[in-house]
Structures are given as C-alpha cells and as structure tokens.
Scaffold this active site. Sequence first.
Site, PDB file in Angstrom:
ATOM      1  N   ASN A   1       0.868  -1.186   0.000  1.00 33.67           N
ATOM      2  CA  ASN A   1       0.000   0.000   0.000  1.00 33.67           C
ATOM      3  C   ASN A   1       0.898   1.227   0.000  1.00 33.67           C
ATOM      4  O   ASN A   1       1.478   1.577   1.024  1.00 33.67           O
ATOM      5  CB  ASN A   1      -0.899  -0.032   1.253  1.00 33.67           C
ATOM      6  CG  ASN A   1      -1.729   1.236   1.394  1.00 33.67           C
ATOM      7  OD1 ASN A   1      -1.787   2.054   0.458  1.00 33.67           O
ATOM      8  ND2 ASN A   1      -2.366   1.405   2.542  1.00 33.67           N
TER       9      ASN A   1
ATOM     10  N   LYS B   1       0.102   4.250  -0.306  1.00 34.21           N
ATOM     11  CA  LYS B   1      -0.555   5.447   0.262  1.00 34.21           C
ATOM     12  C   LYS B   1      -0.347   6.630  -0.700  1.00 34.21           C
ATOM     13  O   LYS B   1      -0.238   6.412  -1.898  1.00 34.21           O
ATOM     14  CB  LYS B   1      -0.035   5.705   1.676  1.00 34.21           C
ATOM     15  CG  LYS B   1      -0.141   4.441   2.550  1.00 34.21           C
ATOM     16  CD  LYS B   1       0.068   4.676   4.010  1.00 34.21           C
ATOM     17  CE  LYS B   1      -0.066   3.339   4.750  1.00 34.21           C
ATOM     18  NZ  LYS B   1       0.023   3.479   6.204  1.00 34.21           N
TER      19      LYS B   1
ATOM     20  N   HIS C   1      -9.416   1.332   5.120  1.00 32.77           N
ATOM     21  CA  HIS C   1      -8.130   1.542   5.796  1.00 32.77           C
ATOM     22  C   HIS C   1      -8.335   2.544   6.935  1.00 32.77           C
ATOM     23  O   HIS C   1      -9.123   3.483   6.811  1.00 32.77           O
ATOM     24  CB  HIS C   1      -7.092   2.063   4.795  1.00 32.77           C
ATOM     25  CG  HIS C   1      -5.705   2.023   5.348  1.00 32.77           C
ATOM     26  ND1 HIS C   1      -5.246   2.965   6.248  1.00 32.77           N
ATOM     27  CD2 HIS C   1      -4.696   1.141   5.160  1.00 32.77           C
ATOM     28  CE1 HIS C   1      -3.992   2.651   6.578  1.00 32.77           C
ATOM     29  NE2 HIS C   1      -3.645   1.553   5.938  1.00 32.77           N
TER      30      HIS C   1
ATOM     31  N   GLU D   1      -6.710   4.971   7.859  1.00 33.41           N
ATOM     32  CA  GLU D   1      -6.504   6.388   7.488  1.00 33.41           C
ATOM     33  C   GLU D   1      -7.743   6.941   6.800  1.00 33.41           C
ATOM     34  O   GLU D   1      -8.047   8.132   6.932  1.00 33.41           O
ATOM     35  CB  GLU D   1      -5.249   6.506   6.598  1.00 33.41           C
ATOM     36  CG  GLU D   1      -3.984   6.280   7.427  1.00 33.41           C
ATOM     37  CD  GLU D   1      -2.828   5.635   6.687  1.00 33.41           C
ATOM     38  OE1 GLU D   1      -2.818   5.596   5.447  1.00 33.41           O
ATOM     39  OE2 GLU D   1      -1.902   5.138   7.382  1.00 33.41           O
TER      40      GLU D   1
ATOM     41  N   GLU E   1      -5.048  -4.591  10.834  1.00 24.88           N
ATOM     42  CA  GLU E   1      -4.045  -3.539  10.978  1.00 24.88           C
ATOM     43  C   GLU E   1      -4.314  -2.753  12.257  1.00 24.88           C
ATOM     44  O   GLU E   1      -5.101  -1.787  12.238  1.00 24.88           O
ATOM     45  CB  GLU E   1      -4.107  -2.584   9.786  1.00 24.88           C
ATOM     46  CG  GLU E   1      -3.753  -3.211   8.459  1.00 24.88           C
ATOM     47  CD  GLU E   1      -3.139  -2.186   7.507  1.00 24.88           C
ATOM     48  OE1 GLU E   1      -2.040  -2.443   7.026  1.00 24.88           O
ATOM     49  OE2 GLU E   1      -3.751  -1.137   7.279  1.00 24.88           O
TER      50      GLU E   1
ATOM     51  N   GLY F   1       2.881   2.525  10.816  1.00 26.43           N
ATOM     52  CA  GLY F   1       3.832   3.623  10.643  1.00 26.43           C
ATOM     53  C   GLY F   1       4.605   3.986  11.899  1.00 26.43           C
ATOM     54  O   GLY F   1       5.237   5.039  11.963  1.00 26.43           O
TER      55      GLY F   1
ATOM     56  N   SER G   1       3.891  -1.861  10.312  1.00 27.22           N
ATOM     57  CA  SER G   1       5.346  -1.920  10.496  1.00 27.22           C
ATOM     58  C   SER G   1       5.943  -3.269  10.097  1.00 27.22           C
ATOM     59  O   SER G   1       6.885  -3.755  10.741  1.00 27.22           O
ATOM     60  CB  SER G   1       5.716  -1.558  11.943  1.00 27.22           C
ATOM     61  OG  SER G   1       5.285  -0.235  12.237  1.00 27.22           O
TER      62      SER G   1
END
Length: 274
Positions: free
Chosen positions: A25, A27, A110, A112, A182, A188, A228
């Site tokens: 991904n 992003k 996701h 985000e 996730e 991240g 990560s």
Amino acid sequence: MVQINRGGNVPPPPPARRVPLIAGNWKMNLTVDESLALIDEMLEDLDAYEEVETVICPPFIALFPAMELVEDSGIKLGAQNMFYKDSGAYTGEISPLMLREVCDYVILGHSERRLYFNENDEDINLKVKAALKDDLTPIIAVGENLAQREDNLTAEIISNQVEIALNDVNAYDASSVVIAYEPLWAIGTGQAASAETANEVCKFIRQTIVRLYDQSVADRVRIQYGGSVNPANISDFMCESDIDGALVGGASLKAADFVKIVARTQECIPRKKK
Ligand code: 13P
C-alpha cells in the site's frame, strides 16, 4: 441491524492451503514517473516468487500506465479506495467500474480513510458490496486503536467491523474477500504487533467468519497482518497459522525491502504452523 446472508452459491471446497498474499500500500506517495520506475525496479525479482500472490497498490493515476508494465508478469494491481456508485455526479470520486479495467484488488476501510475521511463501517459495507458486484476483490482493513486495546475492547471492535463490513454479503462472495488486520498502534510506528498477538486476532477474525457463515467460508478467506511489517519481521508473521499475508506500507516503497518480504513469505510456506 446487521443481516447475515448465508445464501448465494455454495463456495467451492476450500483449497488445501491458502495462497499467501502480499500487498504493498503505497498510500499518497510517488508521482507517476516515480511509481513506474519503482515497479520497473522490482518487477523481475518479484515475479520469481510464484507461490506468493503479490499486489501493488499505487496512487490511482499510476494504475493505468502500471497496467502495461505488469501485463506479462504475475504481479497484480490494487487501488487504495473507491466510491460505491458505478457513475454519477460525485465529483472527485472513482468507481468500481472504472477500477476494474485497471486492477483486481481494492483496499477498503483503511484506518486512514476512517480517521481522516470519516468513513464508517456502513460506508465500508456499501463499498465492499459494490466492489464484489464489479468483480474487484476487496481487502477490508480492520483494527483497534491503542486505547481500545488497553481497555480490552479489541475483540468487540474487530468483530463489529468484520460483521458490518460483510452485512448482506452472501457466503460465496464472502469466501473471496481478504481481511487485513491492521492495529492502529502498529501502523507507521515501527512498533509491529508480536506475531503471537497478530495471529491471535487473525484467528479471532476467522472464528468470526465461522460464526457469520461456516467453516468452509472461513477456511477460504485470506487474512493479512499489517503494521510496520519489514524484511526482518515478515517471517515471524508468515509462519503463524492464521496469517495469510501482509499489507505493507513504508517497506513497500523500497524495492529491495519489498522483494525480500515476498521472498521470505515464500520461504515460510513449508514452515507454516498448523
Ligand atoms: P506501515 O507498514 O508503514 O506501518 O503501514 C501499514 C499500513 O497501513 C498498510 O496499509
């Protein structure tokens, strides 16, 4: 009110083993030129690992030119989001009908998207159904935040997210989806979940699918871990019984790291715990 749809054709028997799925991904990173250069840099190496299904999810505008690049390889493309209507006055959105010309997968829900664009479980369910209708495979992302984990709410949060995402999805379609666990605290941050923790939640997701449908659907659904993931920790995840792949963020932007992640995933196939 969540509706469980156990209808639809009976899914084919579960495969002897689930094919591992590694998805990068990207992003909101890289221009079109940079995207094509990165794909070009890793394509041949990635293509050598035939036992792993590898998907690259670049920004929307890179999908079309990338299609030509990956055409003769086993590498597949995915989008990072989409709207749930096929067409219409929805300025700035992209539809499943448009995406299916250029890719096979779409990441939906996701964290985000949930956090910065206010997507809720109901929106994600509409998107999941729209993707399935137009022959795209959804990668449905679920996960708890740190406060929820510390309050012992992980199971409740995850089962709600899975159950609502699959509301009114029949058993046949449900067996084809991918679910990505996730945890927000691992994305991240460089602080990946331990392989045991990740497997525990992935196993719980599979049991949730058994509860919503049945064992044969649950045996087919692929469940990824994301947060990560890097070349040093991928083998720990991939040897676990219920982790069928990874959704990789930062490390998928470095050709050498992403290739190593795919290579180590293939190496883990014979070492997978039962
Ligand atoms: P990182 O691998 O950068 O933690 O990102 C994970 C992720 O959000 C993939 O969708």
